[in-house]
Write a protein that holds these residues in place. Structure first.
Motif, short mmCIF file in Angstrom:
data_model
loop_
_atom_site.label_atom_id
_atom_site.label_comp_id
_atom_site.label_asym_id
_atom_site.label_seq_id
_atom_site.Cartn_x
_atom_site.Cartn_y
_atom_site.Cartn_z
N UNK A 176 0.82 -1.22 0.00
CA UNK A 176 0.00 0.00 0.00
C UNK A 176 0.85 1.27 0.00
N UNK A 177 1.99 1.24 -0.67
CA UNK A 177 2.89 2.40 -0.64
C UNK A 177 2.45 3.53 -1.55
N UNK A 178 1.51 3.25 -2.48
CA UNK A 178 1.03 4.29 -3.39
C UNK A 178 -0.29 4.83 -2.87
N UNK A 179 -0.35 6.10 -2.42
CA UNK A 179 -1.57 6.66 -1.84
C UNK A 179 -2.60 7.10 -2.88
N UNK A 180 -2.16 7.36 -4.12
CA UNK A 180 -3.06 7.89 -5.14
C UNK A 180 -2.63 7.37 -6.51
N UNK A 181 -3.61 7.10 -7.38
CA UNK A 181 -3.27 6.58 -8.70
C UNK A 181 -2.38 7.54 -9.49
N UNK A 182 -2.47 8.84 -9.19
CA UNK A 182 -1.63 9.81 -9.89
C UNK A 182 -0.15 9.57 -9.63
N UNK A 183 0.14 8.93 -8.49
CA UNK A 183 1.54 8.64 -8.16
C UNK A 183 2.12 7.51 -9.02
N UNK A 184 1.26 6.88 -9.81
CA UNK A 184 1.72 5.80 -10.69
C UNK A 184 2.02 6.31 -12.10
N UNK A 185 2.01 7.62 -12.28
CA UNK A 185 2.25 8.20 -13.60
C UNK A 185 3.56 7.68 -14.20
N UNK A 186 3.46 7.20 -15.44
CA UNK A 186 4.64 6.74 -16.16
C UNK A 186 5.16 5.37 -15.74
N UNK A 187 4.51 4.74 -14.77
CA UNK A 187 4.97 3.42 -14.31
C UNK A 187 4.78 2.37 -15.40
N UNK A 188 5.59 1.35 -15.32
CA UNK A 188 5.55 0.27 -16.29
C UNK A 188 4.66 -0.87 -15.79
N UNK A 189 3.75 -1.35 -16.66
CA UNK A 189 2.81 -2.41 -16.29
C UNK A 189 2.91 -3.60 -17.24
N UNK A 190 2.48 -4.74 -16.72
CA UNK A 190 2.34 -5.95 -17.53
C UNK A 190 0.86 -6.09 -17.85
N UNK A 191 0.53 -6.22 -19.13
CA UNK A 191 -0.87 -6.31 -19.54
C UNK A 191 -1.29 -7.76 -19.71
N UNK A 192 -2.56 -8.00 -19.46
CA UNK A 192 -3.17 -9.32 -19.65
C UNK A 192 -3.90 -9.28 -20.98
N UNK A 193 -3.59 -10.18 -21.90
CA UNK A 193 -4.21 -10.19 -23.22
C UNK A 193 -5.15 -11.38 -23.35
N UNK A 194 -6.07 -11.31 -24.30
CA UNK A 194 -6.97 -12.43 -24.50
C UNK A 194 -8.39 -11.98 -24.75
N UNK A 195 -9.31 -12.35 -23.85
CA UNK A 195 -10.73 -12.11 -24.04
C UNK A 195 -11.18 -10.71 -23.65
N UNK A 196 -12.49 -10.51 -23.61
CA UNK A 196 -13.07 -9.18 -23.31
C UNK A 196 -12.66 -8.64 -21.95
N UNK A 197 -12.61 -9.50 -20.91
CA UNK A 197 -12.22 -9.03 -19.59
C UNK A 197 -10.78 -8.56 -19.57
N UNK A 198 -9.92 -9.29 -20.27
CA UNK A 198 -8.52 -8.87 -20.36
C UNK A 198 -8.40 -7.50 -21.02
N UNK A 199 -9.18 -7.30 -22.08
CA UNK A 199 -9.16 -6.01 -22.77
C UNK A 199 -9.66 -4.90 -21.87
N UNK A 200 -10.66 -5.19 -21.05
CA UNK A 200 -11.18 -4.18 -20.12
C UNK A 200 -10.11 -3.73 -19.14
N UNK A 201 -9.29 -4.67 -18.66
CA UNK A 201 -8.24 -4.30 -17.70
C UNK A 201 -7.19 -3.42 -18.35
#
Length: 297
Positions: free
Chosen positions: A175-200
């Protein structure tokens, strides 16, 4: 008169599209399937398939035979479900299907205690993101992240499923990130596949300023391992993220991302003793997992 075995051969060829694939499904050699089809067509003086370079296409007569075979098949499935539904013995095999992440984070923790309580039951877990048919008895019970829509199925909602953002214990604190704005520019791993994956993935692009998608995978569990071995973050159901050794919730739960968890079976099996016992066991287990589902600290 056409026998059930003849119907089965014609139906399998139709579904497989060619002789070699049908032979594999029927567990016989190719020449056996070819000879059987030739024998049926000769006996009834009907051409059931047009032979094309890309496969076997049913003729009009062939389609009539296939439709009849499908009706017979469904009647057989219905009879089997009816007989199984009346079986009150707490012995034998039960097949439960779920996604790989639900199997790993929920079933793997609760099936062992069930088999200890009912040693006469043998449980087969089919953890595959391809949905199996309960109507055709490919499985007895399904654990699904969506509400059942088929009229022949009944379901019990176990919980809502909250999501969160997770990262490696090597690089992040809980819980070290207090606000989503603090994640600006962060690198993420995406989940690919079906509709739910696309929604994420769409959610990440909409809510994380200047988000960087480092890579993607069709497997949620592979993504979890990728996150453990990198500085990249990942969006996961809290049930999976909270249970995954090596991951911590960086920001969780997310207020506007959630799903549902449903336990589903066929109506004909709802009074079967084996099925009933496992349904009740998993429902009780879900009550104990409420904090995990909700991503509560």
């Amino acid at each position: 008169m056409i026998s059930w075995n003849d119907y089965q051969y014609v139906l399998t060829i139709s579904r497989a599209g060619n002789i070699s694939s049908a032979a594999k499904q029927l567990k016989v050699n190719t020449s056996t399937v070819f000879r059987r089809l030739e024998k049926i067509e000769t006996a009834y003086k009907l051409k059931l398939f047009e032979r094309h370079r890309h496969g076997y296409i049913p003729t009009e007569a062939g389609q009539e035979i296939i439709s009849a075979a499908e009706r017979i098949e469904q009647e057989a499935f219905s009879a089997e479900r009816a007989l199984t539904g009346k079986d009150q013995k707490l012995t034998g095999r039960l097949r439960i299907t779920s996604t790989e992440s639900l199997a790993a984070s929920f079933l793997s923790r609760h099936i062992p205690s069930f088999t200890e309580e009912y040693p006469g039951l043998y449980i087969e877990i089919i953890s595959d993101n391809q949905r199996l048919s309960l109507t055709e008895r490919e499985a007895d019970i399904a654990l699904r992240p969506t509400r059942p829509t088929e009229e022949s199925l009944i379901g019990r909602k176990l919980s809502t499923l909250k999501w969160g953002i997770y990262g490696s214990t090597t690089h992040y604190q809980p819980y070290q990130i207090p606000d989503l704005k603090n994640l600006e520019g962060k690198s993420f791993i995406a989940w690919s596949g079906g509709p739910l994956a696309q929604q994420t993935t769409d959610w990440l692009r909409k809510n994380i300023p200047a988000v960087h998608i480092a890579y993607e995978s069709s497997s949620m569990l592979t993504n979890a391992q990728l996150a453990i071995n990198s500085r990249d973050l990942i969006l996961l159901p809290c049930l999976t993220g909270q249970n995954w050794h090596g991951l911590v919730p960086v920001f969780s739960p997310l207020a506007d991302v959630e799903g549902e968890l449903w336990l589903v079976t066929h109506r004909d099996l709802q009074k079967n003793a084996r099925v009933r016992a496992l349904l009740d066991h998993l429902a009780k287990a879900a009550m104990g997992d409420r904090q995990l589902f909700q991503g509560e600290n």
